[in-house]
Design a protein around this motif. Structure first.
Motif, PDB file in Angstrom:
ATOM      1  N   ILE A   1      57.122  79.754 -24.071  1.00 26.90           N
ATOM      2  CA  ILE A   1      57.458  80.330 -25.371  1.00 26.90           C
ATOM      3  C   ILE A   1      57.259  81.845 -25.346  1.00 26.90           C
ATOM      4  O   ILE A   1      56.193  82.339 -24.964  1.00 26.90           O
ATOM      5  CB  ILE A   1      56.599  79.719 -26.498  1.00 26.90           C
ATOM      6  N   GLY A   2      58.299  82.569 -25.767  1.00 27.37           N
ATOM      7  CA  GLY A   2      58.188  84.018 -25.891  1.00 27.37           C
ATOM      8  C   GLY A   2      57.804  84.423 -27.301  1.00 27.37           C
ATOM      9  O   GLY A   2      56.827  85.135 -27.526  1.00 27.37           O
TER      10      GLY A   2
ATOM     11  N   TYR B   1      52.299  76.831 -21.255  1.00 25.65           N
ATOM     12  CA  TYR B   1      53.660  76.305 -21.330  1.00 25.65           C
ATOM     13  C   TYR B   1      53.621  75.026 -22.143  1.00 25.65           C
ATOM     14  O   TYR B   1      52.601  74.348 -22.234  1.00 25.65           O
ATOM     15  CB  TYR B   1      54.262  76.099 -19.937  1.00 25.65           C
ATOM     16  N   ARG B   2      54.746  74.697 -22.782  1.00 29.99           N
ATOM     17  CA  ARG B   2      54.773  73.588 -23.714  1.00 29.99           C
ATOM     18  C   ARG B   2      55.756  72.509 -23.276  1.00 29.99           C
ATOM     19  O   ARG B   2      56.777  72.796 -22.666  1.00 29.99           O
ATOM     20  CB  ARG B   2      55.175  74.080 -25.119  1.00 29.99           C
ATOM     21  N   HIS B   3      55.436  71.261 -23.640  1.00 28.97           N
ATOM     22  CA  HIS B   3      56.336  70.143 -23.380  1.00 28.97           C
ATOM     23  C   HIS B   3      57.354  70.076 -24.509  1.00 28.97           C
ATOM     24  O   HIS B   3      56.991  69.944 -25.683  1.00 28.97           O
ATOM     25  CB  HIS B   3      55.570  68.821 -23.296  1.00 28.97           C
TER      26      HIS B   3
ATOM     27  N   LEU C   1      47.339  71.236 -23.849  1.00 27.79           N
ATOM     28  CA  LEU C   1      47.100  72.587 -23.376  1.00 27.79           C
ATOM     29  C   LEU C   1      47.324  72.637 -21.871  1.00 27.79           C
ATOM     30  O   LEU C   1      46.552  72.073 -21.103  1.00 27.79           O
ATOM     31  CB  LEU C   1      45.675  73.030 -23.718  1.00 27.79           C
ATOM     32  N   THR C   2      48.362  73.291 -21.447  1.00 25.44           N
ATOM     33  CA  THR C   2      48.725  73.335 -20.035  1.00 25.44           C
ATOM     34  C   THR C   2      48.804  74.793 -19.600  1.00 25.44           C
ATOM     35  O   THR C   2      49.775  75.482 -19.885  1.00 25.44           O
ATOM     36  CB  THR C   2      50.083  72.635 -19.816  1.00 25.44           C
TER      37      THR C   2
ATOM     38  N   LEU D   1      63.347  78.264 -20.172  1.00 27.56           N
ATOM     39  CA  LEU D   1      63.177  77.231 -19.165  1.00 27.56           C
ATOM     40  C   LEU D   1      62.773  77.911 -17.861  1.00 27.56           C
ATOM     41  O   LEU D   1      63.523  78.740 -17.345  1.00 27.56           O
ATOM     42  CB  LEU D   1      64.493  76.465 -18.984  1.00 27.56           C
ATOM     43  N   PRO D   2      61.605  77.635 -17.322  1.00 29.47           N
ATOM     44  CA  PRO D   2      61.168  78.325 -16.109  1.00 29.47           C
ATOM     45  C   PRO D   2      62.086  78.045 -14.919  1.00 29.47           C
ATOM     46  O   PRO D   2      62.647  76.951 -14.793  1.00 29.47           O
ATOM     47  CB  PRO D   2      59.763  77.773 -15.860  1.00 29.47           C
ATOM     48  N   ARG D   3      62.311  79.097 -14.120  1.00 34.08           N
ATOM     49  CA  ARG D   3      63.063  79.008 -12.865  1.00 34.08           C
ATOM     50  C   ARG D   3      64.560  78.758 -13.056  1.00 34.08           C
ATOM     51  O   ARG D   3      65.262  78.474 -12.080  1.00 34.08           O
ATOM     52  CB  ARG D   3      62.482  77.929 -11.959  1.00 34.08           C
TER      53      ARG D   3
END
Length: 497
Positions: free
Chosen positions: A84-85, A163-165, A38-39, A133-135
């Motif tokens: 994840i959307g 966010y997920r790994h 959980l991040t 993918l962020p950024r």
């Protein structure tokens, strides 16, 4: 595989002139602190400048899901953070708005047949999760998409809140037909989409390439879902493919292409963009939108005398007089930059300064419509489509045409916006303003931003989206443009004008 990548066609990104966005080289590697299931999303982006911030119901800045999250690519095992959307098997589709950084509802899935007639089964809810993918921005200037598979039954329950790994194992080329029938034509837009698996799922730990991936997941089924779940283009009663998906590409080839042809926003680049765009927004409000003494109607002769002296002094200094003149000056200098900022960087703060926020919102959709192929014809008082000439250029250039628009005409343009936007519902794309995504299937996020909606048709026996679209509010309720065309009523005004 490389051939498929070389065939990618993309439209050029409209980059901000005051900053430089270059392609990414490598992602910043994370500090070796282990992984957590959980991040939670960090919260820094909207804490930098409270004049331009999205504030939550608790009075604190909300996280920007795509800018606050670091990708933290781990090259040794290809693990990266993904936002994840839409989770696997979701009844509804969601997207993440690049501008506000918030998740929002887009449409509801329903049972369809394959538009390509290659897959015989029924296509319904996604058999994968759709993330970003962020950024990172793809070849179309949109958030870099990542399709994620997991064997965990409860993956969807926490996927959208943290966010997920994700372990990247390959990619594919997604081609988009903007409208109508693109079959047999070369006008498809293309972008690279990564595929990955849940890095916290021990059953998927050994997958390292597309061959191993296809042993556990049916790619032909997934491909059919990718090409159908979001709908298709329509011409009259006929429908045509809107999405075309290539076969899988190995990770190394895909990542090499990604590094050369995509944009990665580092901390330094984001800070430079943020400061530059905030400065432009401040100038648009302070130098153009804020009401000045010469903008106010003079009721008494004393007020008229003061106003006349101010106007004389401005003209002596060769400065613009009145709202329209100030807007003309700003547009000629900064239209390209500010219209690009409207894609990336949030303007204003509805909680702190509503007047400034709504002015910037009106100007934001005004500039955006001009950038997206429409324009307001001041001479005829109507919004129109900006068609292409024989050279492939737009026939109307706002930086030139704005000179013909006075205060009354600009008031008209803003007054006609709600009806014009409503008329775009029948087009391939239209725009709507989302304050809170609180509809029945909404993500319950606060956005206060303009969203571009793709108007695709779902080939279902009963399409639940028809009713939703019909009831959809496109324009913010109870908000009106501040009239700029004022008339002096002082007794001596008839002698001067």
């Amino acid at each position: 595989m490389l051939l498929r990548l070389c065939q990618l066609k993309s439209r050029p990104l409209h980059l901000i002139l005051l900053i430089t966005l270059s392609s990414c080289s490598v992602f910043k590697s994370p500090e070796p602190n282990g992984s957590e299931l959980l991040t939670s999303f960090p919260n820094q982006w909207y804490s930098k400048n409270h004049k331009h911030a999205l504030i939550g119901t608790d009075g604190s800045p909300v996280p920007h899901m795509l800018f606050d999250t670091q990708p933290e690519f781990r090259s040794e095992n290809r693990v990266v953070n993904v936002v994840i959307g839409t989770p696997e098997n979701s009844q509804h589709a969601y997207s993440i708005d690049l501008y506000s950084g918030q998740r929002h509802y887009t449409h509801t899935y329903c049972k369809q047949k394959d538009v390509w007639s290659s897959y015989t089964g029924t296509i319904h809810r996604p058999v994968f999760s759709i993330g970003y993918l962020p950024r990172a921005l793809d070849q179309l200037g949109e958030p870099q998409k990542v399709i994620v598979w997991s064997s965990s039954k409860d993956y969807h329950q926490t996927a959208v809140h943290n966010y997920r790994h994700v372990k990247l194992v390959g990619a594919f080329v997604e081609q988009l037909c903007q409208e109508g029938n693109c079959l047999g034509k070369s006008n498809w837009l293309s972008r690279l989409v990564f595929i990955g698996v849940d890095a916290e799922d021990p059953q998927l730990a050994k997958i390292s390439n597309t061959t191993e991936f296809k042993k556990l997941f049916d790619w032909n089924t997934s491909k059919a879902y990718l090409e159908n779940i979001d709908g298709r283009n329509a011409i009259g009663d006929g429908t045509y493919p809107a999405v075309r998906v290539s076969q899988l590409i190995e990770f190394d080839d895909a990542f090499d292409f990604f590094k050369k042809r995509s944009i990665f926003l580092t901390d330094e680049k984001l800070e430079k963009i943020r400061k530059g765009c905030h400065a432009l927004y401040d100038a648009l409000w302070d130098d153009v939108g804020r009401v000045r003494p010469e903008d106010i109607a003079a009721i008494t002769n004393e007020e008229l005398a003061k106003k006349t002296n101010i106007i004389k002094d401005l003209r002596k200094k060769n400065l613009p007089v009145g709202f329209a003149a100030r807007l003309q000056t700003f547009t000629k200098k900064y239209y390209q930059e500010v219209s690009t900022c409207e894609k990336f960087i949030y303007h204003g703060n509805i909680n702190r300064d509503p007047e400034s926020f709504w002015f910037l919102s009106y100007m934001g959709i005004y500039f955006r419509l001009h950038r997206e192929g429409y324009y307001f014809d001041c001479s005829h008082g109507t919004w129109m489509r900006n068609v292409l000439n024989d050279q492939g250029e737009r026939v109307y250039d706002l930086k030139k045409g704005i000179s013909q628009c006075n205060e009354k005409m600009i008031d008209q343009a803003m007054d006609y916006l709600p009806n014009f936007l409503a008329g775009l519902k029948g087009e391939a794309e239209y725009f709507r303003f989302i304050d809170y995504d609180n509809q029945t299937h909404g993500a319950h996020s606060k956005l206060y931003s303009w969203i571009k909606v793709k108007s695709l048709r779902m080939a279902c026996s009963e399409d639940p989206n028809k009713k939703l679209k019909k009831e959809l509010n496109l324009f913010p309720e109870d908000i009106k443009w501040k009239v700029r065309n004022v008339k002096d009523t002082a007794p001596d005004s008839k002698l001067i004008y």
